[in-house]
Design a protein around this motif. Structure first.
Motif, PDB file in Angstrom:
ATOM      1  N   THR A  62      46.299  82.692 108.392  1.00  0.00           N
ATOM      2  CA  THR A  62      45.238  83.419 109.083  1.00  0.00           C
ATOM      3  C   THR A  62      45.198  84.871 108.614  1.00  0.00           C
ATOM      4  OG1 THR A  62      45.420  81.962 110.998  1.00  0.00           O
ATOM      5  CG2 THR A  62      44.340  84.083 111.361  1.00  0.00           C
ATOM      6  N   SER A  63      46.338  85.485 108.461  1.00  0.00           N
ATOM      7  CA  SER A  63      46.413  86.862 107.976  1.00  0.00           C
ATOM      8  C   SER A  63      45.861  86.973 106.554  1.00  0.00           C
ATOM      9  CB  SER A  63      47.865  87.349 108.027  1.00  0.00           C
ATOM     10  OG  SER A  63      47.972  88.623 107.459  1.00  0.00           O
ATOM     11  N   ASN A  66      42.086  86.486 106.706  1.00  0.00           N
ATOM     12  CA  ASN A  66      41.416  87.663 107.272  1.00  0.00           C
ATOM     13  C   ASN A  66      41.193  88.732 106.206  1.00  0.00           C
ATOM     14  OD1 ASN A  66      41.217  86.580 109.833  1.00  0.00           O
ATOM     15  ND2 ASN A  66      43.043  87.613 110.614  1.00  0.00           N
ATOM     16  N   LYS A  67      42.189  88.918 105.346  1.00  0.00           N
ATOM     17  CA  LYS A  67      42.066  89.902 104.260  1.00  0.00           C
ATOM     18  C   LYS A  67      40.995  89.473 103.257  1.00  0.00           C
ATOM     19  CE  LYS A  67      46.812  91.430 104.771  1.00  0.00           C
ATOM     20  NZ  LYS A  67      48.173  91.339 104.262  1.00  0.00           N
ATOM     21  N   LYS A  70      37.613  90.050 104.851  1.00  0.00           N
ATOM     22  CA  LYS A  70      37.314  91.487 104.877  1.00  0.00           C
ATOM     23  C   LYS A  70      36.846  91.986 103.501  1.00  0.00           C
ATOM     24  CE  LYS A  70      39.288  95.843 106.426  1.00  0.00           C
ATOM     25  NZ  LYS A  70      40.442  96.510 107.012  1.00  0.00           N
ATOM     26  N   ARG A  76      33.658  82.491 106.856  1.00  0.00           N
ATOM     27  CA  ARG A  76      33.936  81.498 107.893  1.00  0.00           C
ATOM     28  C   ARG A  76      32.613  80.886 108.335  1.00  0.00           C
ATOM     29  NH1 ARG A  76      37.726  85.649 109.571  1.00  0.00           N
ATOM     30  NH2 ARG A  76      39.810  84.771 109.627  1.00  0.00           N
TER      31      ARG A  76
END
Length: 142
Positions: A62-63, A66-67, A70, A76
């Motif tokens: 997930t981390s 997320n990057k 970004k 998504r």
């Protein structure tokens, strides 16, 4: 040093040079690049599927995702047929980053393999296919 230890040492040096050379041009980690590769070649996946493929925890994936979101490399989306699931899709900039990364990888490999005649490349290819197959078998048993 016995033959296996020498092989381990040579392979370790090879992998280190490959990773360093590959990472120099990329703003992404090897795990992020792998996620782009999976999404670019195997299609949309959810975080759980990526965690399993990477053999890391769901929070770690997930981390990483997320990057990537970004930076605009991954999007998504929620499929119409299952609103409970969030799928990940590589974006056009993500595909471009993957293309650049693959081109850099090809440059590094060309440099490493420049002195190999075709016959040796055939033998090397056979060994790598076998090693790759052995890794898949090992991963399935875990």
């Amino acid at each position: 040093m016995n033959r296996r230890e020498e092989l381990y040492s040579v392979m370790s040096d090879y992998v280190a040079k490959l990773v360093v050379g590959y990472a120099k041009m990329n703003e992404l980690s090897s795990s992020q690049l792998y996620i782009l590769k999976v999404l670019g070649t195997k299609g949309d996946k959810n975080c759980s599927e990526l965690a399993k493929l990477l053999d890391v925890s769901l929070p770690a994936v997930t981390s990483l995702v997320n990057k990537l979101v970004k930076k605009g490399y991954v999007r998504r989306h929620t499929p119409e047929n299952n609103r409970r699931v969030v799928m990940l899709q590589i974006s056009q900039p993500g595909l471009e980053m993957l293309r650049q990364s693959d081109a850099r990888f090809a440059e590094i490999m060309d440099e490493m393999l420049q002195d190999f005649p075709e016959e040796e490349l055939d033998v090397l290819l056979g060994y790598y296919k076998r090693m790759n197959g052995n890794m898949k078998i090992k991963q399935m048993q875990d």
